[in-house]
Design a protein around this motif. Structure first.
Motif, PDB file in Angstrom:
ATOM      1  N   CYS A  21       0.960  -1.243   0.144  1.00 47.47           N
ATOM      2  CA  CYS A  21      -0.114   0.138  -0.054  1.00 47.47           C
ATOM      3  C   CYS A  21       0.929   1.315   0.101  1.00 47.47           C
ATOM      4  CB  CYS A  21      -0.844   0.148   1.213  1.00 47.47           C
ATOM      5  SG  CYS A  21      -1.992   1.246   1.088  1.00 47.47           S
ATOM      6  N   LEU A  23      -0.485   4.233   1.349  1.00 49.64           N
ATOM      7  CA  LEU A  23      -0.866   4.738   2.605  1.00 49.64           C
ATOM      8  C   LEU A  23      -0.322   3.913   3.940  1.00 49.64           C
ATOM      9  CD1 LEU A  23      -4.370   6.350   1.763  1.00 49.64           C
ATOM     10  CD2 LEU A  23      -2.175   7.508   1.531  1.00 49.64           C
ATOM     11  N   ARG A  24      -0.606   4.633   4.964  1.00 49.21           N
ATOM     12  CA  ARG A  24      -0.310   3.782   6.357  1.00 49.21           C
ATOM     13  C   ARG A  24      -1.516   3.978   7.467  1.00 49.21           C
ATOM     14  NH1 ARG A  24       2.717   2.230   3.087  1.00 49.21           N
ATOM     15  NH2 ARG A  24       5.086   1.988   3.145  1.00 49.21           N
ATOM     16  N   CYS A  25      -2.714   4.007   7.078  1.00 53.19           N
ATOM     17  CA  CYS A  25      -3.736   4.329   7.694  1.00 53.19           C
ATOM     18  C   CYS A  25      -3.443   3.622   9.172  1.00 53.19           C
ATOM     19  CB  CYS A  25      -5.077   3.755   7.369  1.00 53.19           C
ATOM     20  SG  CYS A  25      -5.391   4.400   5.371  1.00 53.19           S
ATOM     21  N   TYR A  27      -5.524   2.771  11.395  1.00 56.41           N
ATOM     22  CA  TYR A  27      -6.178   1.390  11.951  1.00 56.41           C
ATOM     23  C   TYR A  27      -5.822   0.387  11.083  1.00 56.41           C
ATOM     24  CZ  TYR A  27      -8.680   3.785   8.027  1.00 56.41           C
ATOM     25  OH  TYR A  27      -9.029   3.957   6.665  1.00 56.41           O
ATOM     26  N   CYS A  28      -4.768   0.424   9.990  1.00 55.97           N
ATOM     27  CA  CYS A  28      -4.529  -0.812   9.353  1.00 55.97           C
ATOM     28  C   CYS A  28      -3.121  -1.155   9.311  1.00 55.97           C
ATOM     29  CB  CYS A  28      -4.889  -0.444   7.706  1.00 55.97           C
ATOM     30  SG  CYS A  28      -4.806  -1.815   6.559  1.00 55.97           S
ATOM     31  N   MET A  29      -2.144  -0.240   9.287  1.00 58.27           N
ATOM     32  CA  MET A  29      -0.756  -0.883   9.335  1.00 58.27           C
ATOM     33  C   MET A  29      -0.043   0.373  10.063  1.00 58.27           C
ATOM     34  SD  MET A  29       0.510  -0.642   5.491  1.00 58.27           S
ATOM     35  CE  MET A  29      -0.759  -1.616   4.523  1.00 58.27           C
ATOM     36  N   GLY A  69      -4.598  -4.439   1.090  1.00 59.52           N
ATOM     37  CA  GLY A  69      -3.503  -3.685   0.294  1.00 59.52           C
ATOM     38  C   GLY A  69      -4.199  -2.633  -0.956  1.00 59.52           C
ATOM     39  N   ASN A  98      -8.158   3.065  -2.128  1.00 58.32           N
ATOM     40  CA  ASN A  98      -7.725   4.444  -1.345  1.00 58.32           C
ATOM     41  C   ASN A  98      -7.900   5.521  -2.514  1.00 58.32           C
ATOM     42  OD1 ASN A  98      -5.235   4.709  -2.712  1.00 58.32           O
ATOM     43  ND2 ASN A  98      -4.017   3.664  -0.829  1.00 58.32           N
ATOM     44  N   SER A 325      -4.559  -5.652   5.728  1.00 62.85           N
ATOM     45  CA  SER A 325      -4.032  -5.213   4.278  1.00 62.85           C
ATOM     46  C   SER A 325      -3.612  -6.555   3.619  1.00 62.85           C
ATOM     47  CB  SER A 325      -2.794  -4.451   4.346  1.00 62.85           C
ATOM     48  OG  SER A 325      -2.093  -4.858   5.430  1.00 62.85           O
TER      49      SER A 325
HETATM   50 FE1  SF4 Z   1      -3.719   1.174   2.576  1.00 63.30          FE
HETATM   51 FE2  SF4 Z   1      -6.334   0.622   2.568  1.00 63.30          FE
HETATM   52 FE3  SF4 Z   1      -4.815  -0.188   4.578  1.00 63.30          FE
HETATM   53 FE4  SF4 Z   1      -5.238   2.371   4.438  1.00 63.30          FE
HETATM   54  S1  SF4 Z   1      -6.901   1.050   4.675  1.00 63.30           S
HETATM   55  S2  SF4 Z   1      -3.415   1.342   4.936  1.00 63.30           S
HETATM   56  S3  SF4 Z   1      -5.047   2.465   2.264  1.00 63.30           S
HETATM   57  S4  SF4 Z   1      -4.644  -0.982   2.869  1.00 63.30           S
END
Ligand code: SF4
Ligand code: SAM
Length: 329
Positions: A21, A23-25, A27-29, A69, A98, A325
């Protein structure tokens, strides 16, 4: 058919095209990213299309959603979509993204037959975006949304995760933004699927709280609640409709009893639930020369063992070792 022991039938296949990915949101990574899978482990475009074809032609899959991802990072995406929409019976084909890069690709994706997109957008403030996603890409996401709409990928759906102390005050402005543009907004409760295991129940903004924030500003009437079926969004007509908003209470209002989803990870594992702790390895079988019959049998067995529910509320709940992801959200 992909039927589990509780009688649920999986017809909605979610395919992760990559775990990578841009981005590094939070809540995700984690901000530093993750160790991406080596590319030799990823299914090739041909392998993906073979498995999707099997699902559609022989196992009753009617909807295919490409995700990750970030699926727009997969170079063969347009080709994969075109080959999926050419299958018979023709499945509905969707993309969850995204939005970064969609400005360039929306036309080609629409040309390949893509039916719709879901674009994730958690804030209308570029600074909050940077803080939340650890990248300064707000403008690219907005450009992606506009391009999707222009390309006719309508209604454009927007996915939002609210987090306490970060963007929880944006429920109303985000809904106004979407209503003004004809996008359909869906709030999703934050789930314990981040790689860094930082999820805390008290930081999750619940479906009830989201509705309480929206109700003073909008007239919300439950829409087709009795027909909710497998659709996870509780949808509401806004100010009498036809505009709608969805609130997905994945944690506090689980829809497991009506779930019709099955997932294929980027490295070729079937997962019968986001929260499954076991997977079924189709890639090794496929690369060892398995026939379509053998692959179908493995897939059917993997779905048969699906548990009744995710059990996040159960004291024995274990977060899956794969983050969102790497599963495909
Ligand atoms: Fe990437 Fe989507 Fe995870 Fe955000 S939610 S870090 S855009 S995979
Ligand atoms: N990168 C793409 C995107 O962000 O849309 C596709 C993959 S992302 C994992 C799919 C969806 O899952 C996004 O809408 C994202 O907001 C959501 N998501 C990610 N982590 C989540 C979490 N812990 N709880 C709830 N939703 C989450």
């Amino acid at each position: 058919m992909l039927k589990d022991s509780f009688g649920r039938v999986a017809t909605d296949l979610r395919v992760s095209l990559t775990d990578k990915c841009n981005l590094r949101c939070s809540y995700c990574m984690p901000p530093e990213g993750l160790d991406w899978m080596p590319s030799a482990q990823l299914l090739t475009a041909d392998e993906i299309v073979r498995l999707v074809r099997l699902g559609v032609e022989r196992l009753g899959i009617t909807e295919v959603r490409y995700t990750g991802g970030e699926p727009l990072l997969r170079r063969e995406l347009v080709d994969i979509v075109a080959r999926t929409t050419a299958l018979a019976p023709r499945p509905q084909v969707y993309l969850t993204t995204n939005g970064i890069g969609l400005a360039k690709l929306a036309e080609s994706l629409a040309g390949a037959g893509l039916d719709r997109v879901n674009v994730s957008l958690d804030t209308l403030d570029p600074e909050t975006f940077k803080r939340l996603a650890h990248r300064d890409r707000f403008a690219d996401v907005i450009a992606g949304l506009e391009a999707a709409d222009r390309a006719g990928l309508r209604p454009v759906k927007v996915n939002t995760v609210l987090m306490r102390g970060v963007n929880e005050t944006e429920a109303v402005p985000l809904l106004r933004f979407c209503l003004d543009r004809g996008y359909e907004l869906r709030f999703i409760e934050q789930m314990p699927l981040d790689a860094q295991h930082g999820w805390k129940r008290e930081n999750m903004v619940t479906a009830d709280e989201i509705l309480a924030m929206l109700e003073p500003e909008f007239d919300l009437t439950p829409d087709d609640l009795e027909e909710r079926g497998s659709a996870p969004a509780e949808r509401y007509l806004v100010d009498g409709g036809p505009a709608r908003v969805g609130v997905i209470g994945s944690v506090t209002r689980p829809f497991c009893a009506a779930c019709d989803r099955v997932r294929l990870t980027a490295d070729g594992q079937i997962r019968n639930c986001l929260f499954a702790t076991e997977e079924s390895d189709l890639k090794s079988a496929l690369r060892a020369g398995a026939t379509d019959d053998e692959l179908a049998e493995r897939w059917i067995a993997a779905v048969r063992g699906k548990r009744a529910g995710h059990g996040i509320d159960d004291p024995s709940f274990l977060q899956p070792s794969r983050p969102m992801s790497a599963i495909g959200g």
